[in-house]
Enzyme design. Structure first.
Site, PDB file in Angstrom:
ATOM      1  N   TYR A  28      40.911  48.905  29.963  1.00  0.00           N
ATOM      2  CA  TYR A  28      41.787  48.551  29.414  1.00  0.00           C
ATOM      3  C   TYR A  28      42.822  48.620  29.742  1.00  0.00           C
ATOM      4  O   TYR A  28      44.044  47.944  30.761  1.00  0.00           O
ATOM      5  CB  TYR A  28      42.888  49.277  28.564  1.00  0.00           C
ATOM      6  CG  TYR A  28      44.224  48.549  27.245  1.00  0.00           C
ATOM      7  CD1 TYR A  28      43.289  48.468  26.513  1.00  0.00           C
ATOM      8  CD2 TYR A  28      45.010  48.664  27.582  1.00  0.00           C
ATOM      9  CE1 TYR A  28      44.160  47.162  25.386  1.00  0.00           C
ATOM     10  CE2 TYR A  28      45.659  48.479  27.147  1.00  0.00           C
ATOM     11  CZ  TYR A  28      45.867  47.336  25.758  1.00  0.00           C
ATOM     12  OH  TYR A  28      46.777  46.716  25.111  1.00  0.00           O
ATOM     13  N   LYS A  61      43.633  41.328  27.947  1.00  0.00           N
ATOM     14  CA  LYS A  61      43.100  40.737  29.253  1.00  0.00           C
ATOM     15  C   LYS A  61      43.275  39.419  29.850  1.00  0.00           C
ATOM     16  O   LYS A  61      43.504  38.986  31.246  1.00  0.00           O
ATOM     17  CB  LYS A  61      41.307  41.041  29.255  1.00  0.00           C
ATOM     18  CG  LYS A  61      40.859  42.293  29.186  1.00  0.00           C
ATOM     19  CD  LYS A  61      41.147  43.355  30.912  1.00  0.00           C
ATOM     20  CE  LYS A  61      41.370  44.448  30.283  1.00  0.00           C
ATOM     21  NZ  LYS A  61      42.710  45.099  30.564  1.00  0.00           N
ATOM     22  N   PRO A  79      42.874  38.083  22.485  1.00  0.00           N
ATOM     23  CA  PRO A  79      43.601  38.733  23.036  1.00  0.00           C
ATOM     24  C   PRO A  79      43.565  40.194  22.245  1.00  0.00           C
ATOM     25  O   PRO A  79      44.466  41.330  22.897  1.00  0.00           O
ATOM     26  CB  PRO A  79      44.867  38.301  22.442  1.00  0.00           C
ATOM     27  CG  PRO A  79      44.210  37.867  21.199  1.00  0.00           C
ATOM     28  CD  PRO A  79      42.742  37.236  21.677  1.00  0.00           C
ATOM     29  N   TYR A 118      47.289  49.642  17.044  1.00  0.00           N
ATOM     30  CA  TYR A 118      46.033  48.852  16.892  1.00  0.00           C
ATOM     31  C   TYR A 118      45.771  48.975  15.831  1.00  0.00           C
ATOM     32  O   TYR A 118      45.027  49.968  15.937  1.00  0.00           O
ATOM     33  CB  TYR A 118      45.140  48.483  18.329  1.00  0.00           C
ATOM     34  CG  TYR A 118      45.232  48.130  19.187  1.00  0.00           C
ATOM     35  CD1 TYR A 118      46.087  48.413  20.356  1.00  0.00           C
ATOM     36  CD2 TYR A 118      44.493  46.937  19.543  1.00  0.00           C
ATOM     37  CE1 TYR A 118      46.221  48.002  21.483  1.00  0.00           C
ATOM     38  CE2 TYR A 118      45.163  46.167  20.796  1.00  0.00           C
ATOM     39  CZ  TYR A 118      45.668  46.192  21.967  1.00  0.00           C
ATOM     40  OH  TYR A 118      45.817  46.257  22.913  1.00  0.00           O
ATOM     41  N   HIS A 148      53.452  52.010  30.084  1.00  0.00           N
ATOM     42  CA  HIS A 148      52.689  52.696  29.476  1.00  0.00           C
ATOM     43  C   HIS A 148      51.769  53.906  29.612  1.00  0.00           C
ATOM     44  O   HIS A 148      50.749  52.766  30.090  1.00  0.00           O
ATOM     45  CB  HIS A 148      52.380  51.921  27.687  1.00  0.00           C
ATOM     46  CG  HIS A 148      53.694  51.387  27.262  1.00  0.00           C
ATOM     47  ND1 HIS A 148      53.556  51.003  26.195  1.00  0.00           N
ATOM     48  CD2 HIS A 148      55.043  51.839  27.654  1.00  0.00           C
ATOM     49  CE1 HIS A 148      54.068  50.730  25.812  1.00  0.00           C
ATOM     50  NE2 HIS A 148      55.297  50.534  26.309  1.00  0.00           N
TER      51      HIS A 148
HETATM   52  P1  RFL Z   1      48.109  28.611  31.272  1.00  0.00           P
HETATM   53  O1  RFL Z   1      49.288  29.911  31.321  1.00  0.00           O
HETATM   54  O2  RFL Z   1      47.601  28.116  29.756  1.00  0.00           O
HETATM   55  O3  RFL Z   1      49.264  27.701  32.371  1.00  0.00           O
HETATM   56  C1  RFL Z   1      47.952  26.613  32.722  1.00  0.00           C
HETATM   57  C2  RFL Z   1      49.335  25.417  32.650  1.00  0.00           C
HETATM   58  O4  RFL Z   1      49.046  24.035  32.792  1.00  0.00           O
HETATM   59  C3  RFL Z   1      50.233  23.204  32.426  1.00  0.00           C
HETATM   60  N1  RFL Z   1      49.060  21.969  31.816  1.00  0.00           N
HETATM   61  C4  RFL Z   1      49.117  21.215  33.259  1.00  0.00           C
HETATM   62  N2  RFL Z   1      50.095  20.868  34.538  1.00  0.00           N
HETATM   63  C5  RFL Z   1      49.310  19.509  34.245  1.00  0.00           C
HETATM   64  N3  RFL Z   1      48.681  18.689  34.329  1.00  0.00           N
HETATM   65  C6  RFL Z   1      48.387  18.939  33.408  1.00  0.00           C
HETATM   66  N4  RFL Z   1      47.487  17.907  32.280  1.00  0.00           N
HETATM   67  C7  RFL Z   1      48.678  19.877  32.663  1.00  0.00           C
HETATM   68  N5  RFL Z   1      47.598  20.871  31.281  1.00  0.00           N
HETATM   69  C8  RFL Z   1      48.084  21.916  31.684  1.00  0.00           C
HETATM   70  C9  RFL Z   1      50.544  23.984  31.072  1.00  0.00           C
HETATM   71  O5  RFL Z   1      51.178  23.371  30.940  1.00  0.00           O
HETATM   72  C10 RFL Z   1      50.854  25.242  31.660  1.00  0.00           C
HETATM   73  O6  RFL Z   1      51.855  25.431  31.862  1.00  0.00           O
HETATM   74  O7  RFL Z   1      47.161  29.353  31.993  1.00  0.00           O
HETATM   75  P2  RFL Z   1      46.091  30.741  32.864  1.00  0.00           P
HETATM   76  O8  RFL Z   1      48.367  30.297  34.208  1.00  0.00           O
HETATM   77  O9  RFL Z   1      45.569  30.283  32.960  1.00  0.00           O
HETATM   78  O10 RFL Z   1      47.032  31.800  32.494  1.00  0.00           O
HETATM   79  C11 RFL Z   1      46.575  32.554  31.321  1.00  0.00           C
HETATM   80  C12 RFL Z   1      47.209  33.256  30.442  1.00  0.00           C
HETATM   81  O11 RFL Z   1      48.234  32.524  30.000  1.00  0.00           O
HETATM   82  C13 RFL Z   1      46.203  33.632  29.689  1.00  0.00           C
HETATM   83  O12 RFL Z   1      45.115  33.671  29.383  1.00  0.00           O
HETATM   84  C14 RFL Z   1      47.145  34.985  28.436  1.00  0.00           C
HETATM   85  O13 RFL Z   1      48.185  34.490  27.534  1.00  0.00           O
HETATM   86  C15 RFL Z   1      45.994  34.966  27.054  1.00  0.00           C
HETATM   87  N6  RFL Z   1      47.291  36.014  26.572  1.00  0.00           N
HETATM   88  C16 RFL Z   1      46.955  37.400  27.154  1.00  0.00           C
HETATM   89  N7  RFL Z   1      46.399  38.061  27.826  1.00  0.00           N
HETATM   90  C17 RFL Z   1      46.555  38.806  28.984  1.00  0.00           C
HETATM   91  O14 RFL Z   1      46.222  38.795  29.739  1.00  0.00           O
HETATM   92  N8  RFL Z   1      48.219  39.806  28.547  1.00  0.00           N
HETATM   93  C18 RFL Z   1      47.489  40.127  27.309  1.00  0.00           C
HETATM   94  O15 RFL Z   1      48.799  40.675  25.900  1.00  0.00           O
HETATM   95  C19 RFL Z   1      47.922  38.619  26.460  1.00  0.00           C
HETATM   96  N9  RFL Z   1      48.298  38.155  24.975  1.00  0.00           N
HETATM   97  C20 RFL Z   1      47.798  35.869  25.409  1.00  0.00           C
HETATM   98  C21 RFL Z   1      48.452  37.024  24.433  1.00  0.00           C
HETATM   99  C22 RFL Z   1      47.499  35.099  25.014  1.00  0.00           C
HETATM  100  C23 RFL Z   1      48.376  34.626  23.888  1.00  0.00           C
HETATM  101  N10 RFL Z   1      47.832  32.853  22.944  1.00  0.00           N
HETATM  102  C24 RFL Z   1      49.884  32.504  22.547  1.00  0.00           C
HETATM  103  C25 RFL Z   1      47.047  31.920  23.343  1.00  0.00           C
HETATM  104  C26 RFL Z   1      48.604  36.817  23.166  1.00  0.00           C
HETATM  105  C27 RFL Z   1      48.831  35.464  22.472  1.00  0.00           C
HETATM  106  C28 RFL Z   1      49.429  35.653  21.416  1.00  0.00           C
HETATM  107  C1  PHB Z   2      51.359  41.215  23.165  1.00  0.00           C
HETATM  108  O1  PHB Z   2      52.304  42.166  23.295  1.00  0.00           O
HETATM  109  O2  PHB Z   2      51.168  40.233  23.548  1.00  0.00           O
HETATM  110  C2  PHB Z   2      49.799  41.744  23.345  1.00  0.00           C
HETATM  111  C3  PHB Z   2      49.540  43.296  23.634  1.00  0.00           C
HETATM  112  C4  PHB Z   2      48.182  44.206  23.118  1.00  0.00           C
HETATM  113  C5  PHB Z   2      47.886  42.269  23.174  1.00  0.00           C
HETATM  114  C6  PHB Z   2      47.532  40.983  23.136  1.00  0.00           C
HETATM  115  C7  PHB Z   2      48.948  40.603  22.814  1.00  0.00           C
HETATM  116  O3  PHB Z   2      46.144  43.164  22.966  1.00  0.00           O
END
Ligand code: RFL
Ligand code: PHB
Length: 389
Positions: free
Chosen positions: A383, A295, A291, A200, A72
């Site tokens: 971004y 990032k 979110p 957005y 994009h």
């Molecule tokens: P994770 O992905 O949470 O992975 C951590 C792993 O550790 C495991 N764990 C354990 N393992 C062993 N022993 C234990 N005691 C443990 N405790 C936990 C877990 O099961 C898991 O597998 O962390 P990591 O690797 O630092 O990655 C971070 C990202 O996952 C997170 O920042 C993003 O998902 C945030 N996020 C977004 N980030 C973006 O860059 N772009 C996005 O568009 C975006 N959208 C989002 C998001 C997060 C969201 N939620 C659900 C919080 C949208 C949403 C809705």
């Molecule tokens: C997503 O596609 O899950 C998403 C995209 C943009 C955001 C957060 C989440 O700012």
């Protein structure tokens, strides 16, 4: 059991670290509490910065992302029923890629298992010990059997609810935190995205976001109350609210079956420092962003890039200055990204405490961002991802 780097958590941070270390000839074991299926199916982030795309490509895990990822060149900001495009390509010369976090995780697991990488799934009761010593250890239970792993270093990549950060003694870490008085209700829908780029939308009833995963799958979000029960949101109610909040002249929203739905709270959180002895925290274990700026995943990737480099330098030359400055190096980026994520969140959401002045001010800010090249460029630069240092 012995490994050079014991990695707790098989999210994007832990798996990518393991891959980057492998490429430098450094051995690691990844310990994950959940099953392989669970971590591969978890619906999370979707937006990859160009920096992240470049690093995954360099790490040899970019092939499917290049084929299936959607590139994009901008996003749309929508308010008062009008849309305004922020053209990333024109403002920064860079772009973003839409490719689900679950796919990144799958690609990393595949490459590690194909190259003799060790990942222990369903590792229960993880705990970390002797963090200040030369040989810290990780203990887990696997199939009811206790296992101890001796390591040179431990990487705490176990997310916000993990065990590594709480294992650091009281008084060492300073916590900086802000919670927001709202959450996001997210759905994955079997419907072609109604727009080519992310939308957005600021609306009197609250924020809404249109995103996507593939040309057939839409991902949509609604601002809601943090104590909302998902059971109170029927699919019809969700679509109705999305129609209202995303409404715009000459545009319509395509509906489809809802495949998954959930509610996630929002917070800004940082601990300083991100290291203690031979334990290094990376990704969500050390910081959380709301979110709105997309990032979280990208910041996790930036951390492990710095950590892998510091560890590799240590094994190559015995130098530990890069390890000593790991936290300070990461935190410079972390705070810039925290600022951006907070700013996007504040600009686009409705706060119950806001009065009529605040709402006019938000509209003034949106008008400014969409009409001033300098302001639009600042949004775009953040971004698509600030340069890596
Ligand atoms: P994770 O992905 O949470 O992975 C951590 C792993 O550790 C495991 N764990 C354990 N393992 C062993 N022993 C234990 N005691 C443990 N405790 C936990 C877990 O099961 C898991 O597998 O962390 P990591 O690797 O630092 O990655 C971070 C990202 O996952 C997170 O920042 C993003 O998902 C945030 N996020 C977004 N980030 C973006 O860059 N772009 C996005 O568009 C975006 N959208 C989002 C998001 C997060 C969201 N939620 C659900 C919080 C949208 C949403 C809705
Ligand atoms: C997503 O596609 O899950 C998403 C995209 C943009 C955001 C957060 C989440 O700012």
């Amino acid at each position: 059991m012995y490994t050079q780097v014991g990695i707790v958590g098989a999210g994007p941070a832990g798996l990518l670290l393991s891959r980057l270390l492998q490429l430098q000839g450094i051995d690691s074991i990844v310990l994950e509490s959940r099953s392989r299926e669970y971590v591969q199916e978890r619906v999370r982030a979707g937006v990859l910065e160009q920096n992240t795309v470049d690093l995954l490509t360099d790490a040899g895990v970019g092939e499917r992302m290049r084929q299936e990822g959607l590139v994009h060149h901008g996003i749309e900001l929508r308010f008062q029923r009008r849309g305004y495009r922020i053209d990333f390509q024109e403002l920064t010369g860079r772009s973003i890629t839409i490719y689900a976090q679950a796919e990144v995780v799958k690609d990393l697991i595949d490459v590690r298992l194909a190259t003799a990488g060790r990942i222990i799934f369903e590792a229960a009761d993880a705990s970390v010990h002797n963090l200040k010593g030369f040989q810290p250890t990780i203990r887990i239970t696997q199939n009811g059997e206790p296992i101890e792993i001796q390591c040179d270093f431990i990487a705490g990549c176990d997310g916000f609810h993990g065990v590594c950060r709480p294992s650091i003694p009281d008084g060492v870490l300073t916590v900086y935190e802000r919670t927001y008085p709202f959450a996001w209700l997210g759905i994955l829908a079997e419907a072609p995205p109604s727009s080519d780029e992310l939308v957005y939308s600021y609306h009197d009833r609250g924020f809404a976001l249109l995103s996507m995963r593939t040309p057939q799958l839409s991902r949509l979000y609604l601002q809601c109350s943090p104590d909302e029960e998902i059971e109170n949101w029927t699919d019809d109610r969700i679509w109705q609210e999305l129609h209202t909040r995303l409404a715009c002249a000459d545009w319509s929203l395509t509906e489809g079956p809802v495949l998954q739905k959930g509610i996630a709270g929002m917070r800004s959180f940082v601990v300083e420092p991100m290291q203690y002895g031979r334990l290094f925290l990376a990704g969500d274990a050390a910081h959380i962003v709301p979110p709105t700026g997309a990032k979280g995943l990208n910041l996790a990737v930036a951390d492990v890039r710095i950590l892998a480099h510091a560890i590799a330098e240590f094994y190559r030359s015995g130098r530990h200055d890069l390890l000593d400055t790991y936290s300070a190096t990461c935190l410079r980026r972390v705070w810039k990204v925290q600022r951006f994520s907070w700013w996007m969140t504040s600009m686009l959401h409705r706060f119950d405490s806001d009065n009529a002045f605040d709402q006019r001010r938000q509209l003034g800010e949106l008008d400014y961002v969409t009409s001033s090249r300098a302001a639009a460029q600042s949004l775009a630069e953040n971004y698509v991802g600030l340069p890596m240092e």
